[in-house]
Enzyme design. Structure first.
Site, PDB file in Angstrom:
ATOM      1  N   ASP A  77      24.969  43.226  25.194  1.00  0.00           N
ATOM      2  CA  ASP A  77      25.892  43.002  26.633  1.00  0.00           C
ATOM      3  C   ASP A  77      27.205  43.472  25.970  1.00  0.00           C
ATOM      4  OD1 ASP A  77      23.823  41.889  27.941  1.00  0.00           O
ATOM      5  OD2 ASP A  77      24.450  39.913  27.465  1.00  0.00           O
ATOM      6  N   GLU A 109      41.546  24.070  50.599  1.00  0.00           N
ATOM      7  CA  GLU A 109      42.617  24.165  49.652  1.00  0.00           C
ATOM      8  C   GLU A 109      42.337  23.783  48.250  1.00  0.00           C
ATOM      9  OE1 GLU A 109      45.030  26.508  50.383  1.00  0.00           O
ATOM     10  OE2 GLU A 109      43.719  26.954  52.153  1.00  0.00           O
TER      11      GLU A 109
END
Ligand code: 6GU
Length: 259
Positions: free
Chosen positions: A170, A113
């Site tokens: 990009d 977690e």
């Protein structure tokens, strides 16, 4: 750039020996050091986790082990500490660029977690700490997220990509074709299984090629990333762009509430 990674699964990082990043390491552009967190656990079982205070499912990584690990890896230095977590700030091209300019990064991979939050509190007093998420889905641990981030950052380092222009081109690079995704690409042969390469790409007419590419980028952005298309700056659109968007029945600008 120096890059330290602490994880209970160092084997996850084998791909960093391959391709662009592997070559950059061989050349010394990148100094990657992967550490086994359990080396800083002292009990016979090398325990790194425990049950969460307040109850709930899963386990939380213990602060003492992380504290010793980070202290030893950092020594007297001050790397920027990156903690991958689905609750972190989004990892974007902009953040990749910012991190590519740092001399030293330390990635602390949580499993279960997550890591006891006091670890981040403790190091914020000494280091720049960023909790970072790579997207809106949940992975089993931070390792794969770190691979993603290291590849995005590594290819921006000077000399890592063969062709410096491929970075500027990009989809999310600042400047060129800002906020548009890239259109389709083609190579030889000109006819494959009955499918032709769009003839304009063979025309040698650079102006027409550039216009066609922009049209395709706009079409794809509308189809696949409508939220990016909505956010386009109207001032960045020429007459031809506006006509194409109209053909696609796409309106730029925020959706307004129904009245
Ligand atoms: Cl950085 N970690 C984990 N465990 N899950 C994620 C993530 C990070 N980013 C998106 N999902």
């Amino acid at each position: 750039m120096r890059l330290d990674i602490i994880s209970i699964f160092p084997e996850y990082f084998a791909p960093l020996g391959v391709s662009l990043i592997g070559k950059a390491r061989e050349r010394g552009t990148l100094d990657v050091r992967v550490h086994q967190l359990r080396e800083w656990a002292h009990d016979v079982h090398r325990t790194v986790d425990d049950t969460p205070y307040g109850g709930g499912p899963g386990m939380v990584m213990k602060p003492e082990v992380w504290g010793e690990a980070i202290d030893e890896v950092t020594g007297d230095g001050a790397p920027r500490l990156i903690v991958p977590t689905p609750s972190g700030r989004p990892f974007t091209q902009e953040l990749a660029q910012e991190l590519a300019e740092e001399p030293w990064l330390l990635f602390a991979c949580g499993r279960y977690e997550g890591i006891d939050s006091r670890v981040m509190t403790e190091y914020r007093a000494r280091l720049r700490v960023d909790e970072v998420s790579i997207g809106d889905y949940v992975l089993a641990g931070g390792e794969v997220a770190v691979l993603v981030m290291v590849e995005a950052i590594g290819r921006l380092l000077p000399g890592v990509l063969g062709n410096a222009c491929s970075v500027a081109d990009d989809s999310f690079a600042p400047g060129a074709m800002r906020n548009l995704v890239e259109g389709p690409v083609f190579t030889k042969p000109p006819l494959w299984r009955g499918h032709e390469v769009p003839p304009v790409l063979l025309s040698g007419h650079h102006g027409k090629v550039a216009r066609w590419r922009r049209d395709e980028a706009l079409r794809r952005t509308v189809a696949n990333r409508p939220e990016l298309a909505s956010a386009l700056d109207p001032g960045s659109l020429d007459k031809h762009d506006r006509r194409l968007l109209e053909e696609l029945s796409f309106r730029v600008g925020p959706e307004h509430m129904a009245d």
